[in-house]
Design a protein around this motif. Structure first.
Motif, short mmCIF file in Angstrom:
data_model
loop_
_atom_site.label_atom_id
_atom_site.label_comp_id
_atom_site.label_asym_id
_atom_site.label_seq_id
_atom_site.Cartn_x
_atom_site.Cartn_y
_atom_site.Cartn_z
N GLU A 281 -18.11 -14.24 -21.98
CA GLU A 281 -16.80 -14.05 -21.35
C GLU A 281 -15.75 -15.00 -21.93
OE1 GLU A 281 -17.48 -14.44 -17.14
OE2 GLU A 281 -18.89 -12.77 -17.12
N ALA A 282 -16.14 -16.25 -22.17
CA ALA A 282 -15.20 -17.21 -22.74
C ALA A 282 -14.75 -16.81 -24.14
CB ALA A 282 -15.82 -18.60 -22.76
N LEU A 283 -15.66 -16.22 -24.89
CA LEU A 283 -15.34 -15.78 -26.25
C LEU A 283 -14.69 -14.40 -26.28
CD1 LEU A 283 -18.64 -16.85 -28.06
CD2 LEU A 283 -16.40 -17.97 -28.25
N ALA A 284 -14.81 -13.66 -25.21
CA ALA A 284 -14.33 -12.28 -25.15
C ALA A 284 -14.91 -11.47 -26.31
CB ALA A 284 -12.81 -12.23 -25.14
N ILE A 285 -16.18 -11.66 -26.55
CA ILE A 285 -16.86 -11.00 -27.67
C ILE A 285 -17.55 -9.73 -27.15
CG2 ILE A 285 -18.94 -12.43 -27.39
CD1 ILE A 285 -19.29 -12.35 -30.43
N PRO A 286 -17.36 -8.61 -27.82
CA PRO A 286 -17.99 -7.36 -27.37
C PRO A 286 -19.48 -7.31 -27.71
CG PRO A 286 -16.65 -6.95 -29.31
CD PRO A 286 -16.44 -8.39 -28.93
N TYR A 287 -20.19 -6.45 -27.00
CA TYR A 287 -21.62 -6.28 -27.24
C TYR A 287 -21.92 -5.96 -28.70
CZ TYR A 287 -22.36 -6.09 -22.16
OH TYR A 287 -22.43 -6.38 -20.83
N GLU A 288 -21.07 -5.13 -29.28
CA GLU A 288 -21.29 -4.72 -30.67
C GLU A 288 -21.31 -5.91 -31.62
OE1 GLU A 288 -18.95 -3.44 -28.66
OE2 GLU A 288 -19.58 -1.37 -28.35
N SER B 192 -24.47 -7.28 -33.84
CA SER B 192 -24.36 -7.43 -35.29
C SER B 192 -24.71 -8.85 -35.73
CB SER B 192 -22.94 -7.07 -35.73
OG SER B 192 -22.78 -7.32 -37.10
N ARG B 193 -24.16 -9.83 -35.02
CA ARG B 193 -24.41 -11.22 -35.38
C ARG B 193 -25.86 -11.63 -35.12
NH1 ARG B 193 -19.69 -14.82 -35.25
NH2 ARG B 193 -21.04 -16.36 -34.25
N ALA B 194 -26.48 -11.03 -34.10
CA ALA B 194 -27.86 -11.38 -33.74
C ALA B 194 -28.89 -10.59 -34.55
CB ALA B 194 -28.09 -11.13 -32.25
N GLY B 195 -28.46 -9.52 -35.17
CA GLY B 195 -29.39 -8.70 -35.93
C GLY B 195 -30.30 -7.87 -35.03
N VAL B 196 -29.78 -7.49 -33.88
CA VAL B 196 -30.53 -6.64 -32.94
C VAL B 196 -29.65 -5.45 -32.57
CG1 VAL B 196 -31.90 -8.56 -32.01
CG2 VAL B 196 -29.77 -7.93 -30.89
N GLY B 197 -30.25 -4.47 -31.95
CA GLY B 197 -29.49 -3.29 -31.56
C GLY B 197 -28.58 -3.55 -30.37
N ILE B 198 -27.53 -2.77 -30.29
CA ILE B 198 -26.58 -2.92 -29.18
C ILE B 198 -27.25 -2.64 -27.83
CG2 ILE B 198 -25.68 -0.58 -29.37
CD1 ILE B 198 -22.93 -1.78 -28.57
N ALA B 199 -28.19 -1.68 -27.83
CA ALA B 199 -28.91 -1.37 -26.59
C ALA B 199 -29.71 -2.58 -26.12
CB ALA B 199 -29.83 -0.17 -26.80
N THR B 200 -30.27 -3.32 -27.06
CA THR B 200 -31.03 -4.52 -26.71
C THR B 200 -30.12 -5.56 -26.08
OG1 THR B 200 -32.58 -4.13 -28.52
CG2 THR B 200 -32.47 -6.38 -27.66
N THR C 226 -35.73 -12.74 -28.86
CA THR C 226 -34.49 -11.95 -28.84
C THR C 226 -33.39 -12.69 -28.10
OG1 THR C 226 -35.74 -9.88 -28.95
CG2 THR C 226 -33.47 -9.74 -28.14
N LEU C 227 -33.75 -13.33 -27.01
CA LEU C 227 -32.78 -14.12 -26.25
C LEU C 227 -32.21 -15.24 -27.11
CD1 LEU C 227 -31.58 -14.08 -23.42
CD2 LEU C 227 -33.38 -15.65 -22.72
N ASP C 228 -33.07 -15.85 -27.91
CA ASP C 228 -32.63 -16.91 -28.81
C ASP C 228 -31.67 -16.37 -29.87
OD1 ASP C 228 -32.75 -19.67 -29.84
OD2 ASP C 228 -33.80 -18.75 -31.55
N LYS C 229 -31.95 -15.19 -30.40
CA LYS C 229 -31.06 -14.58 -31.40
C LYS C 229 -29.67 -14.32 -30.79
CE LYS C 229 -34.66 -12.31 -34.10
NZ LYS C 229 -35.26 -11.03 -34.49
N ILE C 230 -29.66 -13.86 -29.55
CA ILE C 230 -28.38 -13.60 -28.87
C ILE C 230 -27.65 -14.92 -28.63
CG2 ILE C 230 -27.36 -12.78 -26.70
CD1 ILE C 230 -29.61 -10.62 -26.69
N ALA C 231 -28.40 -15.94 -28.25
CA ALA C 231 -27.80 -17.26 -28.02
C ALA C 231 -27.15 -17.78 -29.30
CB ALA C 231 -28.85 -18.24 -27.51
N VAL C 232 -27.86 -17.68 -30.41
CA VAL C 232 -27.32 -18.15 -31.69
C VAL C 232 -26.07 -17.35 -32.05
CG1 VAL C 232 -27.79 -18.28 -34.18
CG2 VAL C 232 -29.52 -19.05 -32.53
N ALA C 233 -26.09 -16.06 -31.79
CA ALA C 233 -24.94 -15.21 -32.08
C ALA C 233 -23.72 -15.64 -31.26
CB ALA C 233 -25.26 -13.75 -31.79
N LEU C 234 -23.97 -16.24 -30.10
CA LEU C 234 -22.88 -16.71 -29.24
C LEU C 234 -22.57 -18.20 -29.46
CD1 LEU C 234 -23.88 -14.85 -25.97
CD2 LEU C 234 -21.85 -14.43 -27.37
#
Length: 124
Positions: free
Chosen positions: A15-22, A26-34, A48-56
């Motif tokens: 929310e702070a970054l206002a970054i979309p799921y897409e 892309s940054r995490a290297g996982v699917g948008i559905a994930t 996977t949670l770690d990949k999302i964290a790194v992407a953020l």
């Protein structure tokens, strides 16, 4: 439980970054559905949670509540107290309960004895 705490922090970051799921996907290297499943609370792997964290721009870390030294000392104290309690209970059965001062001395001696043991035995 810890995954929900992590997810809560990641939601704040999203929310702070206002970054979309897409963009996260892309940054995490996982699917948008994930990513969407993760943010909706579905169970996902820690990897996977770690990949999302790194992407953020976050990292998942473990922070000890106590230093190893403090935790070790507390275990010595606990084990010594257990020994003294057994002696006191046994003595009480024979109507020979040691005085408070004697119990304090026993506790000091027990802690000194336990501290000389191999560290691995302190946890047994």
């Amino acid at each position: 439980m810890f995954k929900s705490l992590i997810l809560s922090e990641l939601k704040k970051q999203k929310e702070a970054l206002a970054i979309p799921y897409e963009a996260i996907a892309s940054r995490a290297g996982v699917g948008i559905a994930t990513v969407k499943r993760a943010f909706s609370g579905h169970d996902i792997s820690l990897d996977t949670l770690d990949k999302i964290a790194v992407a953020l721009g976050c990292e998942i870390a473990i922070k000890p509540k106590q230093s190893p030294k403090a935790l070790y000392q507390a275990q010595i104290e606990k084990k010594a107290q257990e020994i003294v309690n057994r002696v006191v209970k046994t003595s009480a059965l024979e109507n020979q309960t040691p005085s408070i001062e004697a119990q304090k001395k026993m506790l000091i001696q027990a802690k000194a004895m336990i501290a000389k043991m191999p560290k691995s035995r302190v946890w047994a």
